[in-house]
Design an enzyme around this catalytic site. Structure first.
Site, mmCIF file in Angstrom:
data_model
loop_
_atom_site.group_PDB
_atom_site.id
_atom_site.type_symbol
_atom_site.label_atom_id
_atom_site.label_comp_id
_atom_site.label_asym_id
_atom_site.label_seq_id
_atom_site.Cartn_x
_atom_site.Cartn_y
_atom_site.Cartn_z
ATOM 1 N N CYS A 1 7.793 3.994 2.674
ATOM 2 C CA CYS A 1 6.260 4.531 3.312
ATOM 3 C C CYS A 1 5.594 4.867 4.779
ATOM 4 C CB CYS A 1 6.449 2.075 3.928
ATOM 5 S SG CYS A 1 4.953 1.110 4.468
ATOM 6 N N CYS B 1 3.588 2.790 7.154
ATOM 7 C CA CYS B 1 4.686 1.970 7.712
ATOM 8 C C CYS B 1 4.985 3.350 9.350
ATOM 9 C CB CYS B 1 5.604 1.503 7.702
ATOM 10 S SG CYS B 1 5.002 0.257 5.829
ATOM 11 N N ASP B 2 5.320 4.511 8.292
ATOM 12 C CA ASP B 2 6.084 5.288 9.853
ATOM 13 C C ASP B 2 6.598 6.588 9.224
ATOM 14 O OD1 ASP B 2 8.213 3.202 9.714
ATOM 15 O OD2 ASP B 2 9.620 3.720 7.465
#
Length: 308
Positions: A132, A135-136
């Protein structure tokens, strides 16, 4: 007889449980094979509101679980292996043996990211390996990043990651791409994106954190190392919906279809779906939590209309 059973945990399931509990529905949540969902495999979560310095993924899920329990949610450890939504009350089989009945169902079984099958990849998820970028990506500022894939998602993820990484290399096992022409051209026009075709990853380097990868050219068999410290798999997700096939409408991939968006009602009255199991676009903890809230409110109103 349960008023509402929630299948699956994670942000959608726990939020649905919180709202259903506060509506005095006394919900039962069956947590499934991965209690807490995908966030239990992440480390620092910085984009969930309410935590200025961020919070560890497992801690966030445990907090959500305890908050719902505080208001009366009951938890059952098990895996739903079969359902019968053909008539009410709905029936669920847990671990193939125990049969439960409910007036309404909230499905929050989520989706599972596809990984590449490289040795130790799951061991390094959250430590350099991810599925992701949204997300990261922030954690890989000025680092060398690789993205595995050749479809639309790979182009989107690679383009997004150029905002953070020093460079982004797309690794694809073929020469042809499944991505649309416009997405491919956009990625090729980005000077920070590099390309490695006909290539696979054979090994991940580093003990506790990703320090590099070994790659192999499938045409020449040439092998070499790359000093990559961020590796993103962008080869798709699989919605956890196999037990609902033939009973609930879903798209060609398997995501549950919601006929009246933004409402979370499925094609069967009394059955609702929240989170990644029905959302292939946003796939964020906060959007999943929002859908969990919506599903619980809709379930409570539907039960009231049924005189339950």
């Amino acid at each position: 007889m349960e008023k509402v059973i929630i299948i699956g945990s994670g942000p959608a399931g726990y939020t649905a449980a919180l709202y259903a509990s506060r509506a005095n529905l006394n919900p039962l949540l069956i947590d499934g094979p991965q209690p807490g969902g995908q966030l239990t495999t992440t480390t620092l979560v910085e984009n969930f509101p309410g935590f200025p310095a961020g919070i560890q993924g497992p801690e966030l899920m445990e907090n959500m679980k305890q908050q719902a329990a505080h208001f009366g949610t009951r938890y059952k450890t098990g895996f739903v292996t079969k359902v019968d939504f053909s008539k009410r009350p709905f029936k669920l089989w847990v671990d193939e043996t125990e049969v439960l009945e409910a007036e309404s169902i909230i499905i929050a079984t989520g989706a599972s990211a596809k990984y590449g099958g490289v040795p130790r990849e799951m061991e390094l998820v959250g430590h350099g390996v991810s599925a992701c970028a949204t997300c990261d990506g922030f954690f890989f500022k000025n680092q060398e990043i690789a993205v595995v894939g050749g479809g639309e998602s790979a182009m989107e993820e690679a383009s997004f990651l150029t905002k953070f990484g020093k460079s982004v290399t797309i690794i694809h096992r073929r020469e042809e791409f499944r991505a649309s022409k416009i997405m491919l051209e956009r990625a090729k026009a980005n000077p920070k994106i590099h390309w490695m075709m006909n290539t696979v990853i054979t090994e991940l380097l580093g003990k506790k954190e990703l320090e590099g990868i070994k790659i192999k050219n499938l045409k020449t068999n040439e092998q070499k190392q790359m000093p990559v410290t961020g590796l993103f798999f962008a080869i798709g997700h699989v919605p956890n919906t196999s037990i609902f096939k033939g009973q609930l409408n879903m798209d060609e991939v398997g995501y549950l279809s919601l006929p009246h968006p933004p409402k979370t009602i499925t094609n069967i009255p009394g059955v609702f779906a929240a989170g990644d199991v029905a959302d292939h676009y946003y796939r964020q903890a906060i959007s999943a939590a929002g859908m969990g809230c919506m599903a619980a409110i809709e379930a409570e109103r539907w039960l009231s209309e049924q005189g339950k």
